[in-house]
Design a protein around this motif. Structure first.
Motif, short mmCIF file in Angstrom:
data_model
loop_
_atom_site.label_atom_id
_atom_site.label_comp_id
_atom_site.label_asym_id
_atom_site.label_seq_id
_atom_site.Cartn_x
_atom_site.Cartn_y
_atom_site.Cartn_z
N VAL A 65 0.23 28.09 -18.75
CA VAL A 65 -1.20 27.99 -18.47
C VAL A 65 -1.77 26.72 -19.10
O VAL A 65 -2.56 25.99 -18.46
N ILE A 66 -1.35 26.41 -20.34
CA ILE A 66 -1.83 25.19 -20.99
C ILE A 66 -1.32 23.95 -20.23
O ILE A 66 -2.01 22.93 -20.13
N PRO A 90 -3.21 17.39 -15.77
CA PRO A 90 -3.93 16.40 -14.95
C PRO A 90 -5.41 16.27 -15.33
O PRO A 90 -6.10 15.37 -14.81
N LEU A 91 -5.91 17.14 -16.22
CA LEU A 91 -7.34 17.21 -16.49
C LEU A 91 -7.75 16.69 -17.86
O LEU A 91 -8.96 16.52 -18.11
N ALA A 92 -6.77 16.45 -18.76
CA ALA A 92 -7.12 16.07 -20.14
C ALA A 92 -6.03 15.17 -20.70
O ALA A 92 -4.92 15.08 -20.14
N PRO A 93 -6.31 14.47 -21.82
CA PRO A 93 -5.28 13.62 -22.43
C PRO A 93 -4.07 14.43 -22.86
O PRO A 93 -4.18 15.61 -23.26
N LEU A 94 -2.93 13.79 -22.83
CA LEU A 94 -1.67 14.47 -23.15
C LEU A 94 -1.67 14.99 -24.57
O LEU A 94 -1.21 16.11 -24.83
N VAL A 116 -12.54 26.67 -17.20
CA VAL A 116 -12.17 25.31 -16.79
C VAL A 116 -12.01 25.23 -15.28
O VAL A 116 -12.44 24.26 -14.63
N ALA A 117 -11.40 26.25 -14.67
CA ALA A 117 -11.21 26.24 -13.22
C ALA A 117 -12.55 26.27 -12.49
O ALA A 117 -12.67 25.73 -11.37
N ALA A 118 -13.55 26.88 -13.10
CA ALA A 118 -14.86 26.97 -12.45
C ALA A 118 -15.73 25.76 -12.72
O ALA A 118 -16.59 25.42 -11.88
N THR A 119 -15.55 25.10 -13.87
CA THR A 119 -16.46 24.02 -14.27
C THR A 119 -15.80 22.65 -14.35
O THR A 119 -16.49 21.63 -14.25
N GLY A 120 -14.50 22.62 -14.61
CA GLY A 120 -13.81 21.35 -14.81
C GLY A 120 -13.96 20.80 -16.21
O GLY A 120 -13.52 19.66 -16.47
N ALA A 155 -12.39 20.49 -19.00
CA ALA A 155 -11.08 20.68 -19.62
C ALA A 155 -11.05 20.24 -21.07
O ALA A 155 -10.48 20.93 -21.93
N VAL A 156 -11.60 19.09 -21.37
CA VAL A 156 -11.51 18.55 -22.73
C VAL A 156 -12.21 19.44 -23.76
O VAL A 156 -11.60 19.82 -24.78
N PRO A 157 -13.49 19.81 -23.57
CA PRO A 157 -14.11 20.68 -24.58
C PRO A 157 -13.44 22.05 -24.67
O PRO A 157 -13.33 22.62 -25.77
N VAL A 158 -12.99 22.58 -23.54
CA VAL A 158 -12.35 23.89 -23.59
C VAL A 158 -11.02 23.82 -24.34
O VAL A 158 -10.67 24.72 -25.12
N LEU A 159 -10.26 22.75 -24.15
CA LEU A 159 -9.02 22.59 -24.90
C LEU A 159 -9.29 22.47 -26.40
O LEU A 159 -8.50 22.98 -27.22
N GLY A 160 -10.38 21.83 -26.78
CA GLY A 160 -10.75 21.78 -28.19
C GLY A 160 -11.04 23.17 -28.74
O GLY A 160 -10.65 23.50 -29.87
N VAL A 161 -11.73 23.99 -27.94
CA VAL A 161 -12.00 25.37 -28.37
C VAL A 161 -10.70 26.16 -28.48
O VAL A 161 -10.51 26.95 -29.43
N VAL A 162 -9.80 25.96 -27.54
CA VAL A 162 -8.51 26.66 -27.59
C VAL A 162 -7.74 26.29 -28.85
O VAL A 162 -7.19 27.16 -29.54
#
Length: 268
Positions: free
Chosen positions: A102-103, A108-112, A157-161, A163-170
């Motif tokens: 899933v991660i 394709p949506l955030a820095p590696l 993320v799928a609904a809003t795009g 990705a970066v802030p959500v990955l930070g929260v994760v």
């Protein structure tokens, strides 16, 4: 702090009919584990290749199925008596693989580097729980950002795009979850167990204790040494009645004191 994990009993009740149908058809729990990994891979593909918000529905459906399979594989194994150590290993590996897949959908949506940090952090709560269980503590689940919360964030993320802030929260939330679980494990391991509360067993000595009725062993007497002189031959003859060893080589007949007396008078 169980988070959305507190809803698991309600969710398990909703799946009881499905669990009964799977048990009647003798479906393998390992097949359900593999199905959960497949759903996670499908959700990652939808997240990576479908634009927001079109990806929201397939990601939500697939991750809901992924959570359902994660519950059903263990429950089905318990219900049908097919719990094995190999199945437990496959269950844990399947969960970790599904989380990482899933991660990976965020690539394709955030820095590696951010995807890598989030992937590493998302595994920490599970490793803490497994380490505590291996040491004898109860298995810890839930938390601020556990498996269920990570699936929900992927749907966001799928609904809003975003990705970066959500990955930070994760990443941050998974680290906090690992610390919370570690605290619970540490407290559980600090409590005395039933074995620790038992009184120490005193090992009895191998030698039996002597009681009042048991006589004490008599000391072993060493034979008295006497000189083989004419003055002591008369006393030695009283102690020998069958014969004696002379010089450790030959036996001679014991002579009475009268014979020694006569010999003494004849030698004067």
């Amino acid at each position: 702090m169980n988070g959305l994990y507190a809803l698991k009993p309600w969710y398990a009740d909703r799946l009881s009919g499905v669990r009964g149908a799977l048990a009647a058809r003798r479906v393998s729990p390992d097949a359900l584990t593999a199905a959960g990994v497949g759903c996670a891979a499908g959700a990652a593909a939808a997240l990576a290749f479908l634009p927001a918000p079109l990806a929201a529905l397939p990601v939500a459906v697939l991750l809901t199925a992924r959570l359902a399979f994660a519950h059903l594989d263990g429950a089905l194994a318990r219900d049908t008596g097919r719990m094995t150590r190999r199945g437990a290993v496959l269950n844990e590996l399947g969960d970790r693989a599904a989380d990482l897949l899933v991660i990976a959908g965020f690539l394709p949506l955030a820095p590696l580097w951010l995807v890598a940090v989030a992937a590493f952090a998302s595994t920490l709560p599970s490793w803490v729980s497994l380490a505590g269980a291996a040491a004898g503590a109860p298995r810890r689940n839930g938390g601020p950002v556990g498996k269920t919360e990570r699936c929900l964030l992927a749907v966001v993320v799928a609904a809003t795009g975003w990705a970066v802030p959500v990955l930070g929260v994760v990443a941050a939330g998974s680290a906090v979850t690992a610390l919370v679980r570690f605290g619970g494990v540490w407290r559980a391991l600090g409590q005395p167990t039933e074995t620790d509360q038992r009184e120490p067993v005193t090992v009895a000595s191998a030698a039996p204790a002597r009681t009042a009725s048991t006589p004490a062993p008599l000391p072993r007497r060493r034979p008295a040494l006497t000189l083989n002189t004419p003055s002591t031959q008369a006393s030695r003859s009283l102690a020998l009645d069958h014969g004696e060893v002379s010089g450790g080589v030959s036996h001679t007949r014991a002579r009475s004191s009268v014979e020694y007396g006569e010999q003494a008078r004849g030698n004067r």
